[in-house]
Design a protein around this motif. Structure first.
Motif, mmCIF file in Angstrom:
data_model
loop_
_atom_site.group_PDB
_atom_site.id
_atom_site.type_symbol
_atom_site.label_atom_id
_atom_site.label_comp_id
_atom_site.label_asym_id
_atom_site.label_seq_id
_atom_site.Cartn_x
_atom_site.Cartn_y
_atom_site.Cartn_z
ATOM 1 N N CYS A 191 24.498 13.384 -5.757
ATOM 2 C CA CYS A 191 23.642 12.846 -4.692
ATOM 3 C C CYS A 191 23.194 11.414 -4.972
ATOM 4 O O CYS A 191 22.079 11.034 -4.593
ATOM 5 N N ARG B 203 18.370 16.985 9.793
ATOM 6 C CA ARG B 203 19.632 17.600 9.384
ATOM 7 C C ARG B 203 20.242 16.907 8.150
ATOM 8 O O ARG B 203 20.905 17.553 7.331
ATOM 9 N N SER C 128 22.968 9.453 3.606
ATOM 10 C CA SER C 128 23.345 10.702 2.942
ATOM 11 C C SER C 128 22.117 11.464 2.480
ATOM 12 O O SER C 128 22.063 12.684 2.546
ATOM 13 N N LEU C 129 21.169 10.712 1.993
ATOM 14 C CA LEU C 129 20.031 11.329 1.322
ATOM 15 C C LEU C 129 18.753 10.980 2.026
ATOM 16 O O LEU C 129 18.184 9.913 1.804
ATOM 17 N N ALA D 167 18.617 18.352 5.334
ATOM 18 C CA ALA D 167 19.154 19.699 5.108
ATOM 19 C C ALA D 167 20.488 19.627 4.375
ATOM 20 O O ALA D 167 20.766 20.397 3.457
ATOM 21 N N ASN D 168 21.308 18.683 4.774
ATOM 22 C CA ASN D 168 22.618 18.536 4.136
ATOM 23 C C ASN D 168 22.447 18.213 2.647
ATOM 24 O O ASN D 168 23.144 18.761 1.789
ATOM 25 N N TRP D 169 21.509 17.362 2.396
ATOM 26 C CA TRP D 169 21.231 16.992 0.989
ATOM 27 C C TRP D 169 20.726 18.197 0.197
ATOM 28 O O TRP D 169 21.212 18.496 -0.894
ATOM 29 N N ALA E 218 21.217 21.251 0.868
ATOM 30 C CA ALA E 218 22.280 22.260 0.825
ATOM 31 C C ALA E 218 23.260 22.007 -0.305
ATOM 32 O O ALA E 218 23.977 22.920 -0.732
ATOM 33 N N MET E 219 23.339 20.769 -0.762
ATOM 34 C CA MET E 219 24.295 20.445 -1.817
ATOM 35 C C MET E 219 24.088 21.358 -3.033
ATOM 36 O O MET E 219 25.029 21.718 -3.727
#
Lengths: 497, 497, 497, 497
Positions: free
Chosen positions: C95, C36, C251-252, C39-41, C43-44
């Protein structure tokens, strides 16, 4: 008279200037067997101005319709800087990596005072910019060979100009102010080509404080000014005109001189700074912007030559397929091309002087370019010497090669790859020896400012606020500081359902 | 006669040898203004043999009770090698970092054949070791100046000796075998001091294959042998006897020569290898062991000098407290001392030749020491030039400094820190220029074998089985291999309750 | 549908793809606590497309009037490339130096086939360019997250694809040709973000010979294609969501995966190369041009962050005035800005594809830029670790800092300069640890091609004819060769009277 | 009791010490799943003391006839130091390059106070040496695990201990003097293994001035002393006991801790310095001599492992014949062996303490050895990562390799050279990842003193008088200074007739 011929330039040097060389006063510099080599190199500038292949590049009509040297005109766009750069590349290609000193450094001194005198005038209400403009026109019309003199002899390097103990003249200074001008004393070192120049433009070498006021001085004088003595450095080259043993050295003698001002009078119209100490550093720095770009430009051309010599040597030795040789050649290519790119970027991304139509090279990039080539030079030297082999140190002389008693032996035994004439191989070996010398090393790291000078510039130009904002955002340090680039960015994590 | 005087040595050179220098045949090398400088340097060896301070170190009584040069005796212990090293350090200290060539390289050639001929004799039943022993005694008694000649001129470097296309003489070879000896042809390059030597010992330069059999040859000849021609390299120094401008260069002229064998006859008693090709590489390699140690030894002394010059320059310029200067000096100290340690370790941890009472320097450490100093030399050059400043390139000549018309100006303006005589500062600048030259660079990386040669040795000497066993144990790779160091070690985790 | 929201992107990932992570088959990648984060990364990218600050930069109307990702459009000018570069910089700034993988590498793969399929079609009469154009339109409309898969697993690196011994699948290959498409087998390594992508575009990894024909294949497949298995690398980060200990790592998460093609069918319309082996190398090389530029671009941003972290650490430790610290910071600035300049120049001096309206980044500069940052990375790491101190290795965990029993002790003792909150200093230390890892090192030197790959490119792109012409002219080697730049230049000496 | 078993050591740790780990107070460190790994590593020392292969090396009978750890005995000869070095090498080989912390650093602290307290006693008439001797006997008998605590947390690095602003406890200091002892406050950072130790010996971290008197303190305390809190650093390793993914990390957890002294009482017999500020720097420096040698010793062993991993990887990838790979391996070998030589020389050329029978490692060589390996570490890291390839960053987890659903795919595709089991290759990749981490980098350059600390030592130890005398002699600078080595040497030129 505008653009001169090589001959006119040479004739203009017979003017009773005071030049010393190897312990002798030289009466006529144009007749001296060694200094003449320097004159020939300087003259190449004048020669090119009349070469139909290159006249369009190096000259331009001025507002009076005269054909003048483009490099004397002010720089108003990235295009101007790129053209300047093309001219320096041409010069350097003609002169095996060393642009002829006729206008090379002088133009950078001129450009520096052109920009900074505008600033001084704005703050102090002086009229220096006008004087510079007059001087520039004078240069255009006389097509003078102009050198720039900046580096003071410095004495104790840990002390400022006014703090020096042995005497107070380690930096050039004003010793007397008169109604019609100033009297200056001191000495400037490393002034390439000064004994063969027409004009010398003088800039302060560093930032000054108020107590150093007398040292904050900039001006121009003719090379034969009363009180001026020019002492040549000992030359590298031994054998004038011997292009076989010294293919570069016998062509390009830079004739670095110490220029001594023994109470020289400078009339007001040639004084461009007189005690405005807060601007001393700015002139030095602005000269650096222009001159580090110039430096990088000719070095990119010199590296082309160095890399070519290495590639050719590999070939002549039959080693062009060896993996470790290719590895070194690759590095040399990278070094050459990165130097080119970094310098060109200083033009392409030049800075516009506020309240002015002038531009100057991007200071960060100009400094990076200069530092990059200077910092890597010894590595390049090592690689080319490694490729060339011990013969660079032990190659026989031209005389032995030419001597019928020994020619055939040398010709037989110093051959390389089959089909390559031995003479070609020997010439190349001599070239490599010429390219890698203590003189060359020192020139590379010290000319246009030492490595430390570039580091200082880079540090002071760095956009640390941007860098630190990036780090704070990533580390989630919330200390209330804001930065236009980083503050608007979205934060992790975002909602992705 | 055993140890000779400097004068005896000089007189011995008047023997009709065939020497060319700068296009001229030199009738008497001892009277030539430039070659004489080389003779003076070579003679320093003989001079020291009679200096009461040093005679005890450099000479020894042989079995006949004669006082002979210690360096001619065989090496039988670490102590012998350490004494040899002390002698080289003394030589190098006397001669500003360059040991006099009277026996310096020759002894390493002699040592190499001393070890390897024992191996050849064991395999081939030859009697080379006995010949070497006779030759050694001859050297002791005549106290000959002996140089070693190894590096062939090589032609196309990608081809083996017998594969060369242009001609077959790019490596020295046997062109005729006679009952009483052999006839050799070819040329050896970079033979320092050869024109001022008495004897030349010749070794093959690389490993050979069977087809290169004729090139697997080692022998000794006198410097005036019939058919031998010695062509000097062009000298670095311009001005013989000018110790002010060339403090080192005017003292030490190495006179590297090309030595050409134009069908030279060598009697059997001076032939030490004749076609035993599997041993050609071993001689070259064994010479490397001895000579890389010698190289490292004089270089450690030269670095002492380089580091001192840098430290002194910082002081004379008033910069001895500057942090970035101290940083560079620290690196120079480390470079100097690490070179010393690495070289000394090659003696302390020497290797005993099996079935023999001889030892030789530790090959791994000798190679590392040589590589270490050579690989870092250009960095050192850069640092000292950086510290010294641009004046190294533009310093005026002795003539100008001595000229009363210019002396005072130079004396005034080239001063440094208050209290330091300008003359001292100029002498130091000249020294630094002398220490950093293309010649010096090339000598450093190519003399005693190129960087690539040391890398090859290091790679081939490496104990990869030990290294890989360590990695396999750590990675828990069980592939059945065993290693005496790693296999007995306990495994993780142990039982700790 | 054109540009999607982050949520739409995430929903699109629930499609039964076969993903393994740490020994488990992951049913829904969007619900997995670690995946996830990836995915968040990713999605940015979608998030920014809707951010009013940046939408103008990152999106563009296509010919159908739909708002689509600019990066899916073909590159037709230096301006296009510079805009692309600005987008990558924005991505990377958001990022923390790692652009989100949603389109980052995929666009470079797409650009590579866009250029090279035109060449194939011209030679072979195929219609690949048309297929690529269709695929491009499909990507625009679906706003797909697309990754590129290039690096084969390679097996024995000394053997070509068809020479491999263990099995023939070490490089992806065509195992069956059908009327409607092809069946492929093999595995691609290091595919960042593949488990969170929609589309995978596959390129050959190297030049091929005729016998490797089956390996000369390029195509695209959806991430849930039948026969496709995605195995995640072991993640660097330990503690999902812990932004204190892993400000970047939490985060990444790039989620590098091995992508295994177990006889995957690809329909003809998604096949972009099928056996045209002379073009395999060209695709790989063209991808390199685009991707090395992309790489350099995000690295310039990452270096901004690294340099900022170093500057901030110096400040927090009270050492911002220390000379040796400033020296290191200066080098970091130079490294950062030179990387920026070199990469930008690859756009500014792009190459026009003949017979086409397409452009691509200057290959020489793109390779130099990549090599420059990768080659210097370990030096930067060393400097920042040197500045930061041992605490980077021994900093306590967030848990201990938060624990009331230990918080005050840590807060008291890990303080730095007076006035800086200890928490800020600790966050910065954690950031520096996150920035300097084996993962980061390896990514820097191997992603976008190894150092050796850039060296090969630089060597093969070098203009050796120009370099050698410069050397021949300087050495006065007249061998009949001519060069347009050097042949017209005047020769030394000129006549100066 | 003298030498203990591993079990006895472990039991001794259950003593109510105050240890925090990841936010939790740890009741019994020997039962904690992660700390237990550190205990196992420490215990290896005790295990080896009973291993018949190694007992002879690591233990010795003391004067009471008890078998005790050799490392607790004073060093009286080069032989003692060489044996100490062999013990550290054994430790490091057993523990994959990281000697178990049971006595490793503690012995160096003990050696430092052993030498320096003799000096303090001579100047101040104190009896510290006797106390140290008593303590040493206590350590022999209890066979204690002893760590050394030196590095203070330091606060603002530009300020001395007594100048700190935020609070006065950034360096450990005496806050109260009592008749029977002292009370100390402060914190020491980076104390590897402290939570698993029995004893902690504390030394000052730098030279002090008079105003820093209270900070000039040295003493020993048990690990469970009242007022002592040990806070573990966040561990690198994620998965205790997973030797596949973390072959080294899962074996060797160093458990670096912050050691906080919250008003800890130290009885007089354990106080070894109390305000004798002129000796604070001497203790720190003497510790450096011993510890930099220790450091270099285990690093030489670690490099053996690193070089082996690189060589093995080249082999597994089929690249062991590639020229650029051999070039890198050669450098790694040189780095490994030079580190070995430099460190060993510090023993072989040790220094005798005046008026004492003690010796200590040669400070110049110990510092050079440490600097050499630390300064080159990042280069080594780069090379091994370059050789290993991107897979180091993207290798799948053990879980995926073991999972029957994915095992065969990974096994098939991550194979290298034919015949090498894929599992071996993966294990090696994991090892290389383990060897190259931010933690390892920081440890290498900061443990045993930063690079700057070694530079400072080297500079201050340098024999500049010798260096400068060499330069003056060569430059013919006659300034009246004399030097015993250079003054007696003969001068150029000598008379040679």
């Amino acid at each position: 008279m505008a653009i001169r011929t090589a001959q006119q330039y040479v004739e203009s040097l017979r003017d009773d200037r005071v030049v010393y060389f190897m312990g002798q006063r030289v009466k006529d510099v144009t007749q001296h067997p060694i200094l003449r080599i320097c004159a020939n190199w300087m003259a190449m500038d004048y020669f090119l101005q009349h070469d139909p292949n290159y006249q369009g590049l190096v000259t331009e009509k001025n507002e009076d319709g005269e054909l003048v040297a483009f490099v004397f005109m002010p720089q108003r766009s990235a295009g101007d800087l790129l053209r300047l750069r093309e001219i320096v590349k041409l010069w350097a290609r003609v002169c095996y990596g060393k642009p002829p000193g006729a206008k090379f450094v002088g133009k950078d001194g001129l450009n520096a005072v052109t920009v900074v005198t505008q600033r001084i005038d704005r703050q102090f209400g002086t009229n220096y910019a006008e004087r510079v403009e007059e001087y520039r026109k004078y240069l255009e019309k006389t097509d003078a060979a102009i050198v720039e003199a900046m580096t003071d002899v410095k004495g104790d390097r840990s002390l400022r100009p006014s703090q020096q103990k042995t005497h107070k003249d380690y930096y050039v200074r004003i010793v007397e102010e008169r109604n019609d001008g100033i009297v200056v004393r001191g000495a400037k070192a490393h002034i390439s080509g000064a004994p063969l120049s027409n004009e010398i433009i003088v800039l302060p070498t560093r930032a000054m404080r108020e107590e150093d006021k007398d040292y904050a001085v900039s001006f121009a004088v003719p090379a034969n000014a009363k009180g001026l003595t020019l002492i040549s450095a000992e030359p590298e080259m031994k054998d004038a005109g011997n292009f076989f043993d010294y293919p570069i050295g016998a062509s390009l003698y830079l004739n670095d001189a110490m220029v001594i001002f023994d109470d020289v009078f400078v009339p007001n119209e040639r004084v461009f700074m007189k005690g405005e100490w807060p601007f001393a550093g700015q002139v030095a720095y602005m000269f650096g912007n222009f001159h580090r770009l110039s430096a990088e430009t000719y070095k990119a051309v010199e590296l082309e030559l160095v890399t070519g010599a290495a590639a050719l040597m590999a070939e002549y030795n039959g080693l062009e397929r060896a993996s470790h040789i290719q590895d070194k050649l690759t590095w040399l290519v990278l070094y050459t091309e990165a130097t080119e790119v970094l310098g060109r970027a200083a033009c392409e991304h030049c800075v516009s002087e506020p309240d002015s139509d002038l531009v100057y090279p991007n200071p960060m990039y100009a400094n990076i370019a200069k530092f990059f080539f200077a910092d890597n030079w010894h590595q390049a030297t090592k690689y080319i010497q490694d490729i060339a082999g011990g013969i660079v140190a032990t190659v026989p002389s031209a005389e032995d090669f030419m001597n019928p008693e020994t020619h055939d032996m040398i010709d037989k035994y110093l051959g390389g790859k089959d089909g390559i004439p031995t003479e070609h191989r020997i010439r190349l070996i001599k070239l490599i020896r010429d390219l890698t010398s203590s003189y060359e090393d020192v020139l590379t790291i010290h000319a246009e400012g030492s490595l430390a000078a570039q580091k200082l510039s880079i540090y002071s130009l760095a956009d640390f606020e941007r860098y630190k904002a990036a780090a704070k955002r990533a580390a989630r340090i919330k200390d209330g500081t804001k930065h236009p680039i980083f503050s608007p960015l979205p934060e992790f994590p975002i909602e992705i359902a």
